[in-house]
Design a protein around this motif. Sequence first.
Motif, short mmCIF file in Angstrom:
data_model
loop_
_atom_site.label_atom_id
_atom_site.label_comp_id
_atom_site.label_asym_id
_atom_site.label_seq_id
_atom_site.Cartn_x
_atom_site.Cartn_y
_atom_site.Cartn_z
N HIS A 45 -8.14 -6.90 0.24
CA HIS A 45 -9.33 -6.14 -0.12
C HIS A 45 -8.95 -4.91 -0.92
CE1 HIS A 45 -13.41 -4.65 0.22
NE2 HIS A 45 -12.96 -3.50 0.70
N ARG A 46 -9.31 -4.92 -2.20
CA ARG A 46 -9.08 -3.78 -3.09
C ARG A 46 -7.63 -3.33 -3.08
NH1 ARG A 46 -14.52 -0.04 -2.17
NH2 ARG A 46 -16.01 -1.69 -2.66
N GLY A 47 -6.74 -4.30 -3.19
CA GLY A 47 -5.32 -4.01 -3.26
C GLY A 47 -4.66 -3.71 -1.94
N ARG A 48 -5.37 -3.91 -0.83
CA ARG A 48 -4.80 -3.64 0.48
C ARG A 48 -4.80 -4.90 1.33
NH1 ARG A 48 -7.84 1.27 3.17
NH2 ARG A 48 -6.11 0.98 4.63
N ALA A 49 -3.80 -5.02 2.19
CA ALA A 49 -3.75 -6.11 3.16
C ALA A 49 -4.35 -5.60 4.47
CB ALA A 49 -2.32 -6.58 3.37
N ARG A 86 -0.34 0.20 -0.16
CA ARG A 86 -1.38 -0.73 -0.61
C ARG A 86 -0.71 -1.86 -1.38
NH1 ARG A 86 -5.98 2.00 0.55
NH2 ARG A 86 -5.89 4.29 0.47
N ALA A 87 -1.02 -3.10 -0.97
CA ALA A 87 -0.35 -4.26 -1.56
C ALA A 87 -1.38 -5.28 -2.01
CB ALA A 87 0.60 -4.90 -0.55
N GLU A 88 -1.04 -5.99 -3.09
CA GLU A 88 -1.91 -7.06 -3.58
C GLU A 88 -1.88 -8.26 -2.64
OE1 GLU A 88 -0.94 -9.85 -7.09
OE2 GLU A 88 -2.12 -8.22 -7.98
N ARG A 89 -0.71 -8.50 -2.04
CA ARG A 89 -0.56 -9.63 -1.13
C ARG A 89 0.51 -9.27 -0.10
NH1 ARG A 89 -1.74 -15.11 -1.59
NH2 ARG A 89 -0.44 -16.51 -0.35
N ALA A 90 0.24 -9.58 1.18
CA ALA A 90 1.18 -9.25 2.24
C ALA A 90 1.22 -10.36 3.27
CB ALA A 90 0.80 -7.93 2.91
N GLN A 91 2.38 -10.54 3.86
CA GLN A 91 2.55 -11.49 4.96
C GLN A 91 3.18 -10.73 6.12
OE1 GLN A 91 4.73 -15.01 4.00
NE2 GLN A 91 4.54 -15.91 6.04
#
Length: 298
Positions: A45-49, A86-91
């Motif tokens: 959401h908006r660059g956040r995981a 803030r991340a575009e994609r995170a695991q």
Amino acid sequence: MLLLLLRVAGDRYGLPARQVAELLPDLPLEPASGLGPAFAGVLAHRGRAVPVVDLCQRLAGRPARRLLSTRLVLVRDREGAPWALRAERAQLEVGGYGTARNTTFEVLGVPVLWLPWMIYPLKTERETGFLFPELGASTRSGGDYAFPFFWAVRHNVNLLLTPAYVSKRGFKPSARLEYVFGDRSEGEAYGSWIHDGEIDRDDPSTPFPQDRFALQWRHDHFLPHGWRFKADTRWVSDNLYVFDFDEFREERADRFLDSLGFVDRSWGAFRRLGLSLGARFADDLQSPDDTDRDDVLL
């Protein structure tokens, strides 16, 4: 109070409206292994995981049904948080590690660092290993480079070993031991040593050996029959140590480096009657009997 009303597993709940940042439709989520059954996944959401909690699973013990009325409630971040990733994609894997791509590190909402990929620990238990390096600089000592290593010795004992190099002075290792025992007793011990290349015994301003050290011991012990023993002891090799190094920097404005120990006991329902026996030692950093007296603070 204005509330957002929610229906979860047939029951109604109210969430204070001031805690609601956004109300979103039922958007697709990324899987998040290791977060536990109460987590439905992670929302980009908006660059956040953003981790998403399934309230039905959390409150009723079963997954929520996907209905047209299903919504995602985005609650506000903790107020006053000074920094954020803030991340575009995170695991995320609780108990393991998290990875993030296209990550921005923000301080007070201002982007200060961008990383294409990063990994960070999400450990729930203490684990032996190296910590982040520590860097510093001062006019008195030059650059300071430390590489701390944390050792989980036992379930009740920690040991932090920190080899460090001070560019103007030399190699400066230190160790900090933390321990707990019983229900409430605890303590810590610290020691540091350096063979200081800046010290010249022939210089009147530094008439002490090159081998310099700092020691500290803190202990809080609950004894039988309501007695308690506490100690806070500190010792340095010379009067200028607190100015050249940071272990006791809070003492730089004081004349004495205090060490104390005492035992005490209180009686009565409100602890109004007590007895305390103690001893105090004050190392006079400006003692006129010391050859390394500092003229600056006289």
